[in-house]
Design a protein around this motif. Structure first.
Motif, short mmCIF file in Angstrom:
data_model
loop_
_atom_site.label_atom_id
_atom_site.label_comp_id
_atom_site.label_asym_id
_atom_site.label_seq_id
_atom_site.Cartn_x
_atom_site.Cartn_y
_atom_site.Cartn_z
N ASP A 225 6.42 -4.75 7.46
CA ASP A 225 7.43 -3.77 7.86
C ASP A 225 8.03 -3.12 6.62
O ASP A 225 8.32 -3.81 5.63
CB ASP A 225 8.52 -4.49 8.68
N ILE A 226 8.21 -1.80 6.66
CA ILE A 226 8.85 -1.11 5.53
C ILE A 226 10.34 -1.44 5.59
O ILE A 226 10.96 -1.30 6.66
CB ILE A 226 8.66 0.42 5.63
N TYR A 228 14.08 -1.00 5.47
CA TYR A 228 15.06 0.10 5.66
C TYR A 228 14.39 1.47 5.78
O TYR A 228 14.75 2.42 5.10
CB TYR A 228 16.10 0.10 4.52
N PHE A 229 13.45 1.54 6.67
CA PHE A 229 12.71 2.81 6.82
C PHE A 229 13.57 3.87 7.52
O PHE A 229 13.44 5.06 7.25
CB PHE A 229 11.41 2.56 7.60
N THR A 230 14.48 3.41 8.41
CA THR A 230 15.36 4.38 9.09
C THR A 230 16.22 5.10 8.05
O THR A 230 16.36 6.33 8.08
CB THR A 230 16.24 3.65 10.13
N ASN A 233 14.11 7.59 6.09
CA ASN A 233 13.90 8.83 6.86
C ASN A 233 15.13 9.72 6.84
O ASN A 233 15.04 10.93 6.70
CB ASN A 233 13.58 8.49 8.32
N GLU A 238 12.03 13.30 7.63
CA GLU A 238 10.87 12.73 8.38
C GLU A 238 9.54 13.04 7.69
O GLU A 238 8.62 12.24 7.74
CB GLU A 238 10.84 13.30 9.80
N ASP A 242 6.69 10.51 6.77
CA ASP A 242 5.28 10.58 7.18
C ASP A 242 4.36 10.36 5.99
O ASP A 242 3.38 9.62 6.06
CB ASP A 242 4.96 11.96 7.79
N ARG A 265 -1.64 0.55 12.36
CA ARG A 265 -0.21 0.87 12.43
C ARG A 265 0.28 0.30 13.75
O ARG A 265 -0.23 0.67 14.81
CB ARG A 265 -0.01 2.38 12.37
N GLY A 268 6.25 2.54 14.50
CA GLY A 268 7.24 3.00 13.51
C GLY A 268 6.81 2.70 12.09
O GLY A 268 5.75 3.12 11.64
N LYS A 340 12.52 -11.03 6.79
CA LYS A 340 13.62 -10.05 6.77
C LYS A 340 14.96 -10.78 6.71
O LYS A 340 15.87 -10.38 5.97
CB LYS A 340 13.53 -9.14 8.00
N ARG A 344 14.40 -9.79 2.88
CA ARG A 344 13.34 -8.76 2.78
C ARG A 344 12.61 -8.77 1.43
O ARG A 344 12.86 -9.64 0.62
CB ARG A 344 13.91 -7.36 3.07
N1 GTP Z 1 8.60 9.58 9.33
C1 GTP Z 1 8.29 8.88 10.42
N2 GTP Z 1 9.17 7.98 10.87
C2 GTP Z 1 8.87 7.25 11.96
C3 GTP Z 1 7.66 7.45 12.63
N3 GTP Z 1 7.62 6.58 13.68
C4 GTP Z 1 8.80 5.89 13.65
N4 GTP Z 1 9.56 6.31 12.61
C5 GTP Z 1 10.86 5.83 12.21
O1 GTP Z 1 10.75 4.47 11.76
C6 GTP Z 1 12.03 3.86 11.91
C7 GTP Z 1 11.83 2.49 12.47
O2 GTP Z 1 11.21 1.75 11.47
P1 GTP Z 1 11.36 0.17 11.44
O3 GTP Z 1 10.54 -0.34 10.31
O4 GTP Z 1 11.04 -0.35 12.79
O5 GTP Z 1 12.89 -0.03 11.21
P2 GTP Z 1 13.73 -0.12 9.84
O6 GTP Z 1 14.69 1.01 9.74
O7 GTP Z 1 12.79 -0.27 8.69
O8 GTP Z 1 14.57 -1.37 10.03
P3 GTP Z 1 14.20 -2.78 9.56
O9 GTP Z 1 12.89 -3.11 10.22
O10 GTP Z 1 15.33 -3.64 10.05
O11 GTP Z 1 14.10 -2.74 8.06
C8 GTP Z 1 12.85 4.77 12.82
O12 GTP Z 1 13.81 5.43 12.03
C9 GTP Z 1 11.85 5.77 13.34
O13 GTP Z 1 12.43 7.04 13.54
C10 GTP Z 1 6.75 8.43 12.15
O14 GTP Z 1 5.65 8.64 12.66
N5 GTP Z 1 7.10 9.12 11.04
#
Ligand code: GTP
Length: 350
Positions: A225-226, A228-230, A233, A238, A242, A265, A268, A340, A344
Protein backbone atom coordinates in the motif's frame (compact mmCIF):
# COMPACT_ATOMS: atom_id res chain seq x y z
CA UNK A 1 -17.01 -20.10 -34.50
CA UNK A 2 -16.86 -20.28 -38.31
CA UNK A 3 -14.87 -23.23 -39.72
CA UNK A 4 -11.29 -22.46 -40.74
CA UNK A 5 -10.67 -21.87 -44.48
CA UNK A 6 -8.63 -25.02 -44.75
CA UNK A 7 -11.39 -27.13 -43.22
CA UNK A 8 -13.94 -25.64 -45.64
CA UNK A 9 -11.56 -26.49 -48.47
CA UNK A 10 -11.10 -30.07 -47.31
CA UNK A 11 -14.85 -30.60 -46.90
CA UNK A 12 -15.48 -29.23 -50.41
CA UNK A 13 -12.72 -31.30 -51.92
CA UNK A 14 -13.99 -34.45 -50.18
CA UNK A 15 -17.47 -34.00 -51.66
CA UNK A 16 -16.02 -33.40 -55.11
CA UNK A 17 -13.86 -36.51 -54.84
CA UNK A 18 -16.88 -38.57 -53.80
CA UNK A 19 -18.80 -37.36 -56.87
CA UNK A 20 -15.79 -38.16 -59.09
CA UNK A 21 -15.51 -41.66 -57.60
CA UNK A 22 -19.20 -42.36 -58.28
CA UNK A 23 -19.04 -41.02 -61.87
CA UNK A 24 -15.66 -42.69 -62.55
CA UNK A 25 -16.82 -46.06 -61.19
CA UNK A 26 -20.00 -45.98 -63.30
CA UNK A 27 -17.98 -45.16 -66.42
CA UNK A 28 -15.40 -47.83 -65.62
CA UNK A 29 -18.15 -50.45 -65.34
CA UNK A 30 -19.67 -49.36 -68.69
CA UNK A 31 -16.24 -49.39 -70.32
CA UNK A 32 -15.24 -52.74 -68.80
CA UNK A 33 -18.37 -54.26 -70.33
CA UNK A 34 -17.44 -52.82 -73.77
CA UNK A 35 -13.64 -53.36 -73.66
CA UNK A 36 -12.71 -55.77 -70.83
CA UNK A 37 -8.95 -55.37 -71.42
CA UNK A 38 -8.99 -51.61 -70.56
CA UNK A 39 -7.56 -51.54 -67.05
CA UNK A 40 -6.58 -47.84 -67.08
CA UNK A 41 -10.16 -46.78 -66.38
CA UNK A 42 -10.06 -48.50 -62.98
CA UNK A 43 -7.05 -46.40 -61.96
CA UNK A 44 -9.08 -43.23 -61.55
CA UNK A 45 -11.80 -44.55 -59.19
CA UNK A 46 -9.17 -46.49 -57.20
CA UNK A 47 -6.76 -43.54 -56.96
CA UNK A 48 -9.56 -41.12 -56.08
CA UNK A 49 -10.81 -43.48 -53.36
CA UNK A 50 -7.30 -43.52 -51.87
CA UNK A 51 -7.27 -39.69 -51.88
CA UNK A 52 -10.76 -39.61 -50.36
CA UNK A 53 -9.65 -41.91 -47.53
CA UNK A 54 -6.56 -39.75 -46.92
CA UNK A 55 -8.52 -36.48 -46.67
CA UNK A 56 -9.78 -36.61 -43.02
CA UNK A 57 -6.17 -36.95 -41.79
CA UNK A 58 -5.11 -33.76 -43.56
CA UNK A 59 -6.38 -30.60 -41.81
CA UNK A 60 -4.29 -30.85 -38.62
CA UNK A 61 -1.14 -32.47 -39.94
CA UNK A 62 1.96 -31.40 -41.86
CA UNK A 63 0.54 -33.37 -44.78
CA UNK A 64 -1.91 -30.46 -45.26
CA UNK A 65 0.89 -28.63 -47.10
CA UNK A 66 0.64 -31.29 -49.78
CA UNK A 67 -2.98 -30.38 -50.48
CA UNK A 68 -2.39 -28.69 -53.90
CA UNK A 69 -0.29 -31.68 -54.99
CA UNK A 70 -3.06 -34.07 -53.97
CA UNK A 71 -5.55 -31.92 -55.85
CA UNK A 72 -3.29 -32.05 -58.89
CA UNK A 73 -3.20 -35.87 -58.53
CA UNK A 74 -7.03 -35.93 -58.49
CA UNK A 75 -7.11 -33.83 -61.67
CA UNK A 76 -4.48 -36.03 -63.35
CA UNK A 77 -6.33 -39.25 -62.47
CA UNK A 78 -9.64 -37.92 -63.77
CA UNK A 79 -7.90 -36.74 -66.95
CA UNK A 80 -6.30 -40.15 -67.44
CA UNK A 81 -9.66 -41.78 -66.94
CA UNK A 82 -11.45 -39.50 -69.46
CA UNK A 83 -8.55 -39.87 -71.91
CA UNK A 84 -8.83 -43.67 -71.84
CA UNK A 85 -12.65 -43.41 -72.25
CA UNK A 86 -12.09 -41.11 -75.22
CA UNK A 87 -9.48 -43.42 -76.83
CA UNK A 88 -11.71 -46.49 -76.31
CA UNK A 89 -14.64 -44.58 -77.77
CA UNK A 90 -17.00 -45.28 -74.83
CA UNK A 91 -17.49 -41.55 -74.28
CA UNK A 92 -18.58 -39.58 -77.34
CA UNK A 93 -16.88 -36.14 -77.84
CA UNK A 94 -20.03 -34.11 -76.87
CA UNK A 95 -20.46 -36.25 -73.73
CA UNK A 96 -16.76 -35.88 -72.94
CA UNK A 97 -16.98 -32.08 -73.31
CA UNK A 98 -20.14 -31.98 -71.17
CA UNK A 99 -18.39 -34.05 -68.47
CA UNK A 100 -15.39 -31.69 -68.46
CA UNK A 101 -17.63 -28.60 -68.25
CA UNK A 102 -19.57 -30.19 -65.41
CA UNK A 103 -16.33 -30.96 -63.58
CA UNK A 104 -15.10 -27.38 -64.07
CA UNK A 105 -18.30 -25.98 -62.53
CA UNK A 106 -18.24 -28.51 -59.68
CA UNK A 107 -14.58 -27.65 -58.98
CA UNK A 108 -15.30 -23.91 -58.83
CA UNK A 109 -18.20 -24.48 -56.43
CA UNK A 110 -16.37 -26.89 -54.10
CA UNK A 111 -12.80 -25.57 -54.18
CA UNK A 112 -13.62 -21.84 -53.99
CA UNK A 113 -11.59 -21.21 -50.78
CA UNK A 114 -8.35 -21.80 -52.74
CA UNK A 115 -7.72 -20.69 -56.32
CA UNK A 116 -4.52 -22.74 -56.35
CA UNK A 117 -6.41 -25.97 -55.53
CA UNK A 118 -8.97 -25.13 -58.23
CA UNK A 119 -6.29 -24.66 -60.90
CA UNK A 120 -4.43 -27.79 -59.77
CA UNK A 121 -7.58 -29.83 -60.31
CA UNK A 122 -8.83 -28.31 -63.56
CA UNK A 123 -5.55 -27.68 -65.41
CA UNK A 124 -5.06 -31.26 -66.63
CA UNK A 125 -8.75 -31.74 -67.58
CA UNK A 126 -8.71 -30.14 -71.09
CA UNK A 127 -5.92 -32.59 -72.04
CA UNK A 128 -8.55 -35.38 -71.99
CA UNK A 129 -10.07 -33.77 -75.09
CA UNK A 130 -6.93 -34.21 -77.22
CA UNK A 131 -7.72 -37.73 -78.62
CA UNK A 132 -11.27 -36.62 -79.50
CA UNK A 133 -10.04 -33.31 -81.03
CA UNK A 134 -7.56 -35.15 -83.27
CA UNK A 135 -10.38 -37.21 -84.76
CA UNK A 136 -12.67 -34.17 -85.39
CA UNK A 137 -12.79 -31.98 -88.49
CA UNK A 138 -11.96 -28.27 -88.29
CA UNK A 139 -15.39 -26.71 -87.62
CA UNK A 140 -16.10 -29.24 -84.86
CA UNK A 141 -12.68 -28.60 -83.35
CA UNK A 142 -13.30 -24.83 -83.30
CA UNK A 143 -16.77 -25.28 -81.78
CA UNK A 144 -15.42 -27.63 -79.08
CA UNK A 145 -12.57 -25.27 -78.20
CA UNK A 146 -14.93 -22.28 -78.00
CA UNK A 147 -17.28 -24.21 -75.70
CA UNK A 148 -14.34 -25.30 -73.55
CA UNK A 149 -13.02 -21.70 -73.33
CA UNK A 150 -16.51 -20.44 -72.41
CA UNK A 151 -16.83 -23.14 -69.73
CA UNK A 152 -13.43 -22.23 -68.29
CA UNK A 153 -14.33 -18.54 -68.18
CA UNK A 154 -17.69 -19.25 -66.54
CA UNK A 155 -16.21 -21.52 -63.88
CA UNK A 156 -13.46 -18.96 -63.21
CA UNK A 157 -16.12 -16.25 -62.78
CA UNK A 158 -18.03 -18.46 -60.30
CA UNK A 159 -14.78 -19.18 -58.45
CA UNK A 160 -13.89 -15.46 -58.25
CA UNK A 161 -17.29 -14.42 -56.86
CA UNK A 162 -17.40 -17.24 -54.27
CA UNK A 163 -13.76 -16.74 -53.30
CA UNK A 164 -14.25 -13.00 -52.73
CA UNK A 165 -17.24 -13.62 -50.42
CA UNK A 166 -15.31 -16.30 -48.61
CA UNK A 167 -12.22 -14.12 -48.10
CA UNK A 168 -14.42 -11.31 -46.77
CA UNK A 169 -16.10 -13.58 -44.21
CA UNK A 170 -12.73 -15.07 -43.26
CA UNK A 171 -11.32 -11.59 -42.58
CA UNK A 172 -14.45 -10.74 -40.57
CA UNK A 173 -13.99 -13.91 -38.47
CA UNK A 174 -10.37 -12.95 -37.80
CA UNK A 175 -11.37 -9.40 -36.83
CA UNK A 176 -14.04 -10.76 -34.43
CA UNK A 177 -11.56 -13.20 -32.87
CA UNK A 178 -9.01 -10.40 -32.39
CA UNK A 179 -11.61 -8.11 -30.81
CA UNK A 180 -12.77 -10.93 -28.54
CA UNK A 181 -9.17 -11.53 -27.47
CA UNK A 182 -8.64 -7.82 -26.73
CA UNK A 183 -11.91 -7.62 -24.80
CA UNK A 184 -10.92 -10.62 -22.66
CA UNK A 185 -7.47 -9.17 -22.12
CA UNK A 186 -8.76 -5.71 -21.20
CA UNK A 187 -11.32 -7.09 -18.75
CA UNK A 188 -8.41 -8.58 -16.79
CA UNK A 189 -6.04 -5.60 -16.91
CA UNK A 190 -5.96 -2.45 -14.86
CA UNK A 191 -6.61 0.28 -17.47
CA UNK A 192 -4.26 2.81 -15.85
CA UNK A 193 -1.13 0.73 -15.23
CA UNK A 194 -1.67 -2.15 -17.68
CA UNK A 195 -0.84 -4.75 -15.01
CA UNK A 196 -3.31 -7.45 -13.83
CA UNK A 197 -6.45 -6.25 -12.07
CA UNK A 198 -7.95 -7.61 -8.87
CA UNK A 199 -10.14 -10.09 -10.71
CA UNK A 200 -7.16 -11.67 -12.51
CA UNK A 201 -5.15 -11.74 -9.28
CA UNK A 202 -7.97 -13.55 -7.44
CA UNK A 203 -8.38 -16.01 -10.29
CA UNK A 204 -4.63 -16.83 -10.39
CA UNK A 205 -4.62 -17.10 -6.59
CA UNK A 206 -7.50 -19.63 -6.72
CA UNK A 207 -5.75 -21.63 -9.47
CA UNK A 208 -2.34 -21.66 -7.75
CA UNK A 209 -3.76 -22.63 -4.35
CA UNK A 210 -5.74 -25.47 -5.99
CA UNK A 211 -2.54 -26.60 -7.72
CA UNK A 212 -0.56 -26.35 -4.48
CA UNK A 213 -2.92 -28.78 -2.75
CA UNK A 214 -1.32 -31.42 -4.98
CA UNK A 215 2.23 -30.12 -5.38
CA UNK A 216 2.84 -28.42 -1.98
CA UNK A 217 5.13 -25.90 -3.70
CA UNK A 218 5.86 -22.69 -1.81
CA UNK A 219 3.55 -19.83 -2.77
CA UNK A 220 3.80 -16.32 -1.32
CA UNK A 221 1.54 -13.30 -1.55
CA UNK A 222 2.66 -9.72 -0.88
CA UNK A 223 0.10 -6.95 -0.38
CA UNK A 224 1.47 -3.40 -0.73
CA UNK A 225 0.00 0.00 0.00
CA UNK A 226 1.28 3.50 -0.82
CA UNK A 227 1.63 5.38 2.44
CA UNK A 228 -0.69 8.39 2.68
CA UNK A 229 -1.75 8.27 -0.94
CA UNK A 230 -4.90 10.34 -0.27
CA UNK A 231 -2.68 13.15 1.03
CA UNK A 232 -0.39 12.73 -2.01
CA UNK A 233 -3.34 13.09 -4.39
CA UNK A 234 -4.69 16.08 -2.55
CA UNK A 235 -1.34 17.85 -2.58
CA UNK A 236 0.07 16.95 -6.05
CA UNK A 237 -3.20 16.34 -7.92
CA UNK A 238 -4.82 13.19 -9.33
CA UNK A 239 -2.69 13.33 -12.48
CA UNK A 240 0.55 13.07 -10.50
CA UNK A 241 -1.13 10.33 -8.46
CA UNK A 242 -1.81 8.43 -11.70
CA UNK A 243 1.81 8.84 -12.82
CA UNK A 244 3.00 7.56 -9.46
CA UNK A 245 0.78 4.47 -9.76
CA UNK A 246 2.21 3.79 -13.25
CA UNK A 247 5.82 4.25 -12.03
CA UNK A 248 5.23 1.89 -9.10
CA UNK A 249 3.72 -0.76 -11.38
CA UNK A 250 6.83 -0.51 -13.58
CA UNK A 251 9.14 -0.78 -10.57
CA UNK A 252 7.33 -3.91 -9.39
CA UNK A 253 7.49 -5.48 -12.84
CA UNK A 254 11.20 -4.68 -12.93
CA UNK A 255 11.83 -6.28 -9.52
CA UNK A 256 9.92 -9.46 -10.29
CA UNK A 257 12.15 -12.06 -11.89
CA UNK A 258 9.79 -14.68 -13.21
CA UNK A 259 7.21 -14.71 -15.99
CA UNK A 260 4.86 -16.62 -13.68
CA UNK A 261 4.82 -13.85 -11.00
CA UNK A 262 1.53 -11.92 -10.96
CA UNK A 263 1.80 -8.16 -10.37
CA UNK A 264 -1.65 -6.67 -9.81
CA UNK A 265 -3.32 -3.46 -8.81
CA UNK A 266 -5.66 -4.49 -6.01
CA UNK A 267 -7.48 -1.17 -5.53
CA UNK A 268 -6.70 2.57 -5.13
CA UNK A 269 -3.10 2.76 -3.92
CA UNK A 270 -2.91 -0.96 -3.12
CA UNK A 271 -0.93 -3.52 -5.14
CA UNK A 272 -0.38 -7.26 -4.86
CA UNK A 273 2.50 -9.49 -5.93
CA UNK A 274 1.80 -13.21 -6.15
CA UNK A 275 4.94 -15.33 -6.26
CA UNK A 276 4.57 -19.00 -7.25
CA UNK A 277 7.39 -21.37 -6.25
CA UNK A 278 8.74 -18.71 -3.86
CA UNK A 279 8.91 -18.74 -0.06
CA UNK A 280 8.96 -15.85 2.43
CA UNK A 281 12.71 -15.31 2.09
CA UNK A 282 12.35 -14.95 -1.71
CA UNK A 283 9.56 -12.43 -1.13
CA UNK A 284 11.76 -10.57 1.39
CA UNK A 285 14.55 -10.27 -1.22
CA UNK A 286 12.08 -8.88 -3.76
CA UNK A 287 10.75 -6.34 -1.23
CA UNK A 288 14.27 -5.22 -0.31
CA UNK A 289 15.07 -4.64 -3.97
CA UNK A 290 11.78 -2.78 -4.43
CA UNK A 291 12.59 -0.53 -1.45
CA UNK A 292 16.06 0.17 -2.91
CA UNK A 293 14.67 1.01 -6.34
CA UNK A 294 11.90 3.16 -4.84
CA UNK A 295 14.53 5.09 -2.85
CA UNK A 296 16.58 5.56 -6.05
CA UNK A 297 13.46 6.78 -7.90
CA UNK A 298 13.27 9.50 -5.23
CA UNK A 299 9.56 10.32 -5.59
CA UNK A 300 8.74 13.31 -3.35
CA UNK A 301 5.85 13.20 -0.85
CA UNK A 302 5.95 16.47 1.14
CA UNK A 303 2.69 15.67 2.88
CA UNK A 304 3.70 12.35 4.34
CA UNK A 305 4.16 12.55 8.14
CA UNK A 306 6.82 9.79 8.05
CA UNK A 307 9.14 10.71 5.16
CA UNK A 308 9.80 13.38 2.56
CA UNK A 309 9.80 10.60 -0.07
CA UNK A 310 7.07 8.25 -1.23
CA UNK A 311 7.08 5.03 0.81
CA UNK A 312 5.29 1.69 0.80
CA UNK A 313 3.96 -0.62 3.50
CA UNK A 314 3.73 -4.35 2.83
CA UNK A 315 2.36 -7.54 4.31
CA UNK A 316 3.73 -10.95 3.33
CA UNK A 317 2.02 -14.33 3.75
CA UNK A 318 3.23 -17.73 2.63
CA UNK A 319 0.68 -20.42 1.79
CA UNK A 320 0.27 -23.08 4.47
CA UNK A 321 -0.99 -26.61 3.69
CA UNK A 322 -4.77 -26.74 4.08
CA UNK A 323 -5.13 -22.98 3.60
CA UNK A 324 -7.56 -21.74 0.96
CA UNK A 325 -7.08 -18.71 -1.33
CA UNK A 326 -9.27 -16.42 0.77
CA UNK A 327 -7.45 -17.04 4.02
CA UNK A 328 -4.08 -16.56 2.29
CA UNK A 329 -5.31 -13.17 1.04
CA UNK A 330 -6.65 -12.32 4.52
CA UNK A 331 -3.31 -13.28 6.10
CA UNK A 332 -1.37 -11.00 3.72
CA UNK A 333 -3.83 -8.15 4.28
CA UNK A 334 -3.66 -8.60 8.06
CA UNK A 335 0.17 -8.42 7.85
CA UNK A 336 -0.13 -5.22 5.78
CA UNK A 337 -2.47 -3.73 8.40
CA UNK A 338 0.10 -4.56 11.06
CA UNK A 339 2.87 -2.89 9.01
CA UNK A 340 0.76 0.26 8.85
CA UNK A 341 -0.09 0.08 12.56
CA UNK A 342 3.63 -0.22 13.38
CA UNK A 343 4.38 3.08 11.66
CA UNK A 344 4.33 2.25 7.86
CA UNK A 345 7.30 2.26 5.46
CA UNK A 346 8.05 -1.37 6.45
CA UNK A 347 6.98 -4.91 5.77
CA UNK A 348 5.58 -7.51 8.14
CA UNK A 349 5.72 -11.28 7.64
CA UNK A 350 2.52 -13.10 8.63
N1 GTP B 1 -4.48 9.26 -8.72
C1 GTP B 1 -5.29 8.22 -8.47
N2 GTP B 1 -5.75 8.06 -7.23
C2 GTP B 1 -6.55 7.01 -6.96
C3 GTP B 1 -6.91 6.12 -7.98
N3 GTP B 1 -7.71 5.16 -7.42
C4 GTP B 1 -7.83 5.50 -6.10
N4 GTP B 1 -7.13 6.62 -5.83
C5 GTP B 1 -6.99 7.30 -4.56
O1 GTP B 1 -6.26 6.46 -3.65
C6 GTP B 1 -6.60 6.85 -2.33
C7 GTP B 1 -6.79 5.62 -1.51
O2 GTP B 1 -5.53 5.03 -1.39
P1 GTP B 1 -5.21 4.08 -0.16
O3 GTP B 1 -3.83 3.57 -0.34
O4 GTP B 1 -6.29 3.08 -0.06
O5 GTP B 1 -5.34 5.04 1.07
P2 GTP B 1 -4.24 5.99 1.76
O6 GTP B 1 -4.63 7.41 1.64
O7 GTP B 1 -2.88 5.64 1.25
O8 GTP B 1 -4.38 5.65 3.24
P3 GTP B 1 -3.54 4.61 4.00
O9 GTP B 1 -3.76 3.30 3.29
O10 GTP B 1 -4.11 4.62 5.38
O11 GTP B 1 -2.11 5.06 3.94
C8 GTP B 1 -7.85 7.70 -2.43
O12 GTP B 1 -7.49 9.05 -2.20
C9 GTP B 1 -8.30 7.54 -3.86
O13 GTP B 1 -8.90 8.71 -4.36
C10 GTP B 1 -6.43 6.33 -9.30
O14 GTP B 1 -6.67 5.57 -10.24
N5 GTP B 1 -5.61 7.39 -9.51
Amino acid sequence: MAPLPRQVLFQGHRRLLLALIVIGSAQAVVQALAVPAQILVWLAPLGLTALWLLQPTLPDRPLARLFPILTLCSGALVTLHLWSCSVAGTLSPPLLLATILLLLTAASVTLYPSRLAFWCLVMPLPLALIPALIKMDRPDQAQTLILLGGGLLLSFAILTVLNRGFEESRKQTHRCARLQYQLNRNSRRDPLTGIANRSLLEQRLRELVAENRRTHNPLTLIMLDIDYFTAFNRHYGEESGDETLISLAKLMLHCSRRQTDVIARYRGGEFAILLPATDKSGAKRLLQQLRRELAEANLPHDHSPISARLTLSAGVAQWQPGQDDRSLLQAARAALKLAKARGRNRYVLA
